[in-house]
Write an enzyme that holds these catalytic residues in place. Structure first.
Site, PDB file in Angstrom:
ATOM      1  N   TYR A  79       3.938   7.167  14.404  1.00  0.00           N
ATOM      2  CA  TYR A  79       2.652   6.482  14.278  1.00  0.00           C
ATOM      3  C   TYR A  79       1.497   7.444  14.600  1.00  0.00           C
ATOM      4  O   TYR A  79       0.497   7.512  13.871  1.00  0.00           O
ATOM      5  CB  TYR A  79       2.676   5.289  15.232  1.00  0.00           C
ATOM      6  N   VAL A  87       0.827  -1.215   0.000  1.00  0.00           N
ATOM      7  CA  VAL A  87       0.000   0.000   0.000  1.00  0.00           C
ATOM      8  C   VAL A  87       0.860   1.264   0.000  1.00  0.00           C
ATOM      9  O   VAL A  87       0.376   2.342  -0.325  1.00  0.00           O
ATOM     10  CB  VAL A  87      -0.971   0.057   1.210  1.00  0.00           C
ATOM     11  N   LYS A 113      -1.342   8.497  12.012  1.00  0.00           N
ATOM     12  CA  LYS A 113      -2.717   8.082  12.303  1.00  0.00           C
ATOM     13  C   LYS A 113      -3.648   9.289  12.393  1.00  0.00           C
ATOM     14  O   LYS A 113      -4.809   9.217  11.986  1.00  0.00           O
ATOM     15  CB  LYS A 113      -2.769   7.275  13.608  1.00  0.00           C
ATOM     16  N   ALA A 127      -7.400  -3.971  19.798  1.00  0.00           N
ATOM     17  CA  ALA A 127      -7.576  -5.403  19.552  1.00  0.00           C
ATOM     18  C   ALA A 127      -6.274  -6.150  19.720  1.00  0.00           C
ATOM     19  O   ALA A 127      -5.184  -5.604  19.507  1.00  0.00           O
ATOM     20  CB  ALA A 127      -8.106  -5.616  18.136  1.00  0.00           C
ATOM     21  N   ALA A 128      -6.418  -7.411  20.093  1.00  0.00           N
ATOM     22  CA  ALA A 128      -5.253  -8.278  20.226  1.00  0.00           C
ATOM     23  C   ALA A 128      -4.729  -8.615  18.840  1.00  0.00           C
ATOM     24  O   ALA A 128      -5.475  -9.103  17.998  1.00  0.00           O
ATOM     25  CB  ALA A 128      -5.670  -9.562  20.946  1.00  0.00           C
TER      26      ALA A 128
HETATM   27  P1  NAD Z   1      -1.578  -6.753  12.213  1.00  0.00           P
HETATM   28  O1  NAD Z   1      -0.115  -6.601  12.171  1.00  0.00           O
HETATM   29  O2  NAD Z   1      -2.122  -8.014  12.767  1.00  0.00           O
HETATM   30  O3  NAD Z   1      -2.183  -6.558  10.778  1.00  0.00           O
HETATM   31  C1  NAD Z   1      -1.696  -5.589   9.899  1.00  0.00           C
HETATM   32  C2  NAD Z   1      -1.538  -6.252   8.539  1.00  0.00           C
HETATM   33  O4  NAD Z   1      -1.124  -5.271   7.614  1.00  0.00           O
HETATM   34  C3  NAD Z   1      -0.483  -7.337   8.531  1.00  0.00           C
HETATM   35  O5  NAD Z   1      -1.028  -8.557   8.063  1.00  0.00           O
HETATM   36  C4  NAD Z   1       0.592  -6.808   7.581  1.00  0.00           C
HETATM   37  O6  NAD Z   1       1.209  -7.823   6.807  1.00  0.00           O
HETATM   38  C5  NAD Z   1      -0.193  -5.866   6.719  1.00  0.00           C
HETATM   39  N1  NAD Z   1       0.667  -4.838   6.133  1.00  0.00           N
HETATM   40  C6  NAD Z   1       1.637  -4.141   6.737  1.00  0.00           C
HETATM   41  N2  NAD Z   1       2.211  -3.298   5.866  1.00  0.00           N
HETATM   42  C7  NAD Z   1       1.601  -3.488   4.683  1.00  0.00           C
HETATM   43  C8  NAD Z   1       1.759  -2.890   3.417  1.00  0.00           C
HETATM   44  N3  NAD Z   1       2.684  -1.977   3.199  1.00  0.00           N
HETATM   45  N4  NAD Z   1       0.951  -3.295   2.415  1.00  0.00           N
HETATM   46  C9  NAD Z   1       0.010  -4.247   2.608  1.00  0.00           C
HETATM   47  N5  NAD Z   1      -0.161  -4.846   3.804  1.00  0.00           N
HETATM   48  C10 NAD Z   1       0.624  -4.462   4.834  1.00  0.00           C
HETATM   49  O7  NAD Z   1      -2.142  -5.506  13.032  1.00  0.00           O
HETATM   50  P2  NAD Z   1      -3.601  -5.094  13.514  1.00  0.00           P
HETATM   51  O8  NAD Z   1      -3.538  -4.846  14.945  1.00  0.00           O
HETATM   52  O9  NAD Z   1      -4.608  -5.994  12.982  1.00  0.00           O
HETATM   53  O10 NAD Z   1      -3.698  -3.641  12.852  1.00  0.00           O
HETATM   54  C11 NAD Z   1      -4.619  -3.282  11.857  1.00  0.00           C
HETATM   55  C12 NAD Z   1      -4.707  -1.770  11.814  1.00  0.00           C
HETATM   56  O11 NAD Z   1      -5.274  -1.295  13.022  1.00  0.00           O
HETATM   57  C13 NAD Z   1      -3.398  -1.053  11.682  1.00  0.00           C
HETATM   58  O12 NAD Z   1      -3.564   0.057  10.845  1.00  0.00           O
HETATM   59  C14 NAD Z   1      -3.085  -0.598  13.079  1.00  0.00           C
HETATM   60  O13 NAD Z   1      -2.248   0.520  13.121  1.00  0.00           O
HETATM   61  C15 NAD Z   1      -4.455  -0.277  13.568  1.00  0.00           C
HETATM   62  N6  NAD Z   1      -4.599  -0.276  15.013  1.00  0.00           N
HETATM   63  C16 NAD Z   1      -4.569  -1.405  15.713  1.00  0.00           C
HETATM   64  C17 NAD Z   1      -4.763  -1.378  17.073  1.00  0.00           C
HETATM   65  C18 NAD Z   1      -4.808  -2.626  17.877  1.00  0.00           C
HETATM   66  O14 NAD Z   1      -5.119  -2.548  19.066  1.00  0.00           O
HETATM   67  N7  NAD Z   1      -4.547  -3.774  17.296  1.00  0.00           N
HETATM   68  C19 NAD Z   1      -4.929  -0.157  17.732  1.00  0.00           C
HETATM   69  C20 NAD Z   1      -4.945   0.988  16.982  1.00  0.00           C
HETATM   70  C21 NAD Z   1      -4.800   0.921  15.627  1.00  0.00           C
END
Ligand code: NAD
Length: 909
Positions: free
Chosen positions: A654, A563, A658, A686-687
């Site tokens: 970050y 992306v 964000k 989320a986990a």
């Molecule tokens: P995760 O690491 O499990 O999933 C993120 C996915 O994005 C991974 O599978 C990774 O391979 C993919 N990815 C990374 N860079 C990429 C790229 N350049 N092109 C295509 N795919 C790519 O993490 P998650 O916790 O599921 O996070 C999902 C989103 O939620 C993220 O944007 C994260 O910043 C945001 N977020 C998560 C939390 C949380 O508590 N988990 C909190 C705030 C924000």
């Protein structure tokens, strides 16, 4: 191999709560309390032994060729006709061959097992190949009686044959004796019952063990060769005791179903046997007995074919489809145990011309219409001329069965004036898939269940009873498909195409799976890199999620683009267009982390995070928005984070990226408005691998992505009218986050800018967020800054004179709502306010409550159109509503009368 090749069951949807019987009649017969557990099944007013037998038989015939049947046996002690073959009616309703045997087996509770043994003997002799044995009973009892509690209504059917056997027939043993525990005289409605103790000991307690032992001796087996023992006995304790006496513990004994439906008479051995088959594994051995004037015992071994049986309701499905009733009077009325005045209309002649019945036999009993050979148009009823105006062929119709054709409600009404045992009479037009319509009664439903487009099944039911002549009329009625009304309310994404970036793991994977489960076609984008974005990437995370979706029957394609590059974004959108031809939903979710305190935050870590989150958001959203604009529809979800919204140590890169996505949303929501492109932002908790080392372990365990996804799916749905909003979501908790702006304070004057000292002096006021509000866009915010509300308004915001904006009126509208004036009202008002500060809002009034929302409602009762200034004057009490209307300042579309309610429902002025 000979045995059972199929089964089917029907337990009426209505279940009478036994406590309702006790509550109504316990004063008279307190002892019935002893058996008042659970519910008994209860026929609707238009069901009897025949209609239930047809329903169970249809269930049994699922996936089978009806033409292969050689005979149909019907067993029951409550057949509606003493001399008109009842099995013949069932056969006619099923539209079976007419060159075969139909027979009624009756006059004993063991009639069904007797019919079954007869069927086996017939197939074993080679005379016949496939025989449908169906059993059904709707027994009447006097009120406030143990038997009213014990009995239930129901039907069950078994197919006997020699192909695809699911339970091999190993042999049987029968005992016949003129043992009269109860009897029903030929002209009597109710059973006459002898002493229970005698029935238990000399009846069940003697004949069941004798039949079982007789079978054991005959086949040379013991209870060790039995995995499930099936025999009816409504005395719960004795049921267990008899089984124990035979060496079968509770694990081997099939439950007698007292709590869930009660004893279904002649059908009950089959009912319990089917319940056992539903749990059985290949190799299980089942011994089934029937009781009544002796007993029958039959022995079966379940085969591998049980796992290949096509889907059906069976006993489990019938039990699951239920409506519990606590209204004992309804039961009395349905069973004709009380006399009610039915009105003059009920006196219309009911005699059936059997000549017509015979001529129209297939149409009435089998719901057979016609299908034109020339143009293929189906129609009901069949006629000499094709109904298709473009065809009009003569004598071109072949028989066409409508009973199993999927159908939907086209129109409907609830009629309180028509004669009905269960008013309102509900009827309307049913539209069959592939063509054909029928005006039908609706049954087994409440008026509130029916909606246009609701899938219905056609079911064979009583149309009416000619009590004077003892004739029951049957016809087909529409019954809502179980669960269909709820499914219609479900948020679905059929025909929608979604892109989820970073869908190979964590949150994205769950969004994608749930979108696909609700009908969306999904592009699973994932680069498959490391948590910090390093590494070459891998196809496997995306591929795995695609495989998961396909396994669940969904549609998805994988994409491995990055992306972080404009080309990557283009490719992702192209993948959606190539595979599915459109893009409706985009969830910008891909993410990485490179946490460091600010001074240690080298440019590469800053840029890497910016590239994936902020630039990634831009790279995919831009081409996706182009497609959405073309289609005039789009739902975009950005992913922010609490770190960006509020700050988090070590995450400057970050946090900045964000929060920048919120800025992207703020403007895109404005640009997308015209094209129904809604853009919102989720701040998830989320986990996932991103949070495994930052979240406390107990929080991590509770934070499944599934608790975030409902909000994301809603934001992606057609139902979502929100745009430009941010939602925190995690562990099932949701709230909205927003940028709020406090009231403005003016210092200095046009010639003299204020001094820093004046800022200091007025700090408390400037810094205050009291009365803060969200701003729709930058212009609104600038106006609010340079045109602050006057002091008077700021001091007394609760005074209607002080209302300074249309938004504020809608914000406060719920408080001015007069709930007591809204009793019984169900109405939606739409307000379209033009001019500065205007917009669209709608107000839903239901169940004495009032909900206000911005946007356009799909079905308002009336729409109020006004200029913002006039609206403010009217709501401020300065412009009477009637004057506004007559002078043309207030325009009303839709139900004008409803608009008059406004003054009653809200404190105006
Ligand atoms: P995760 O690491 O499990 O999933 C993120 C996915 O994005 C991974 O599978 C990774 O391979 C993919 N990815 C990374 N860079 C990429 C790229 N350049 N092109 C295509 N795919 C790519 O993490 P998650 O916790 O599921 O996070 C999902 C989103 O939620 C993220 O944007 C994260 O910043 C945001 N977020 C998560 C939390 C949380 O508590 N988990 C909190 C705030 C924000």
């Amino acid at each position: 191999m000979i045995g059972i090749t199929s089964y089917g069951a029907y337990i009426p949807r209505l279940r009478l709560d036994r406590m309702a019987i006790f509550q109504a009649m316990g004063w008279f017969a307190p002892a019935i309390m002893m058996v008042a557990q659970g519910e008994r099944s209860m026929c609707n007013w238009d069901e009897d032994a025949i209609t239930m037998a047809v329903a169970a038989s249809r269930d049994c015939l699922k996936g089978m060729d009806k033409k292969s049947l050689d005979a149909l046996y019907l067993s029951s002690t409550t057949l509606p006709f003493a001399d008109r073959q009842n099995a013949g009616i069932v056969s006619a309703a099923l539209n079976l061959r007419d060159d075969f045997v139909t027979a009624d087996f009756t006059s004993s509770q063991k009639a069904a097992t007797t019919a079954l043994i007869t069927a086996f003997e017939s197939v074993l002799s080679g005379e016949k190949k496939n025989i449908l044995v169906t059993a059904s009973d709707r027994r009447e009892t006097k009120t406030a009686y143990f038997y009213e509690m014990w009995f239930g209504d129901g039907a069950a059917a078994l197919m006997v044959g020699d192909t695809d056997v699911i339970a091999e027939y190993k042999g049987s043993y029968s005992l016949s004796a003129d043992f009269v525990d109860h009897y029903r005289g030929a002209d009597k409605k109710y059973d006459y019952v002898w002493e229970e103790r005698w029935t238990r000991d000399a009846g069940y307690g003697t004949f069941i063990p004798q039949a079982v032992k007789g079978l054991f001796d005959k086949l040379g087996i013991t209870m060790n060769d039995v995995d499930k023992l099936v025999f009816p006995c409504f005395f719960k304790g004795d049921h267990v005791k008899i089984a124990r006496g035979l060496g079968a513990g509770p694990d081997k004994l099939e439950d007698n179903m007292h709590e869930v439906c009660g004893e279904t008479g002649a059908a009950h051995s089959f009912m319990m046997f089917i319940a056992a088959l539903e749990q059985a594994k290949p190799g299980d051995r089942i011994l089934m007995c029937g009781f009544g004037q002796g007993a029958n015992a039959l022995y079966f071994e379940v085969t591998e074919n049980i796992n290949r049986l096509s889907k059906r309701n069976g006993v489990a499905g019938s039990l699951a489809n239920k409506k519990s009733i606590a209204n004992y009077h309804k039961w009395l009325k349905f069973r004709d145990l009380i006399k009610t005045e039915m009105g003059i209309r009920a006196e219309a002649p009911t005699q059936t011309a059997t000549t017509v019945l015979w001529r129209k036999n297939k149409m009435i009993l089998a719901l057979v219409g016609g299908k034109c050979r020339e143009c293929g148009t189906p129609q009901f009823p069949k006629s000499d001329i094709c109904v298709n105006p473009g065809c009009g062929a003569f004598y071109s119709q072949d028989d066409y069965e409508f009973a199993d054709v999927p159908a939907k409600v086209k129109t409907f009404t609830g009629d309180m004036l028509a004669v009905s045992v269960d008013p309102p009479a509900i009827y309307g037009m049913v539209q069959f898939e592939g063509g054909g319509r029928l005006v039908a009664d609706f049954t087994d439903c409440e008026l509130d269940d029916i909606k246009v487009g609701l899938p219905v099944n056609m079911e064979f039911k009583c149309k009416g009873v000619d009590k004077e002549r003892g004739f029951v009329n049957y016809f087909w009625k529409a019954v809502p498909e179980p669960g269909a009304a709820a499914a219609m309310d479900k948020i679905r994404f059929d025909d929608r195409v979604a892109i989820v970036t970073g869908a190979g793991a964590g949150l994205g994977r769950v969004y994608a799976l749930e979108l696909a489960q609700r009908g969306a076609k999904v592009v699973i984008n994932d680069l498959g890199g490391a948590r910090d974005g390093s590494g070459e990437g891998s196809a496997s995370p995306a591929d795995q999620v695609v495989a998961e979706i396909k396994k669940l029957g969904g549609e998805a394609v994988a994409n491995y683009d990055n992306v972080a590059t404009p080309q990557g974004g283009e490719n992702i959108v192209k993948a959606a267009l190539d595979a599915f031809g459109r893009v409706d939903i985009l969830i910008n979710n891909a993410g990485i982390l490179r946490d460091k305190s600010f001074l240690k935050m080298e440019p590469e870590n800053w840029h890497a995070v910016m590239d994936v989150h902020l630039n990634g958001g831009y790279n995919v959203t831009r081409p996706a928005t182009a497609v959405m604009k073309e289609n005039g529809y789009g739902r975009i979800v950005m992913t922010t984070s609490a770190a960006g919204l509020y700050g988090n140590f070590g995450q400057t890169n970050y946090s900045a990226a964000k929060m920048a996505l919120v800025g992207l949303m703020n403007t895109l929501k404005l640009e997308g408005k015209k094209y129904d492109i809604k853009v919102n932002t989720i701040a998830p908790i989320a986990a996932s691998r991103l949070t495994e080392d930052v979240m406390p372990p107990d929080l991590f365990d509770k934070s499944k992505p599934e608790f975030v996804s409902p909000m994301v799916l809603y934001l992606c749905s057609e139902r979502c009218k929100e745009t430009g909003a941010i939602f925190n979501s995690g562990m099932g908790y949701f709230n909205r986050a927003a940028v709020l702006t406090g009231p403005s304070t003016q210092l200095g004057d046009p010639e003299n800018p204020p001094t820093p000292e004046q800022i200091h002096e007025n700090w408390q006021k400037i810094n205050s967020l009291a009365g803060a509000r969200e701003m729709e866009d930058a212009n609104t915010a600038i106006l609010a800054l340079i045109m602050p509300p006057d002091e008077k308004a700021a001091k007394a915001p609760e005074s209607p004179d002080a209302v300074c904006s249309v938004q504020a009126i809608f914000d406060g509208m719920a408080q001015s709502f007069k709930a007591d004036a809204a009793a019984g009202l169900d109405v939606v008002f739409q307000f379209n306010i033009s001019g500065e500060g205007g917009g669209s809002w709608y107000c839903v009034i239901k169940d004495g409550r009032c909900g206000i929302d911005a946007g356009a409602h799909e079905k308002p009762a009336c729409t109020i159109k006004m200029a913002a200034g006039d609206f403010l004057a009217m709501m401020g009490g300065k412009l009477p509503a009637m004057q506004a209307f007559t002078s043309g300042k207030l325009k009303i579309e839709g139900d004008v009368m409803k608009s008059q309610l406004l003054e009653k429902l809200f404190k105006i002025g």
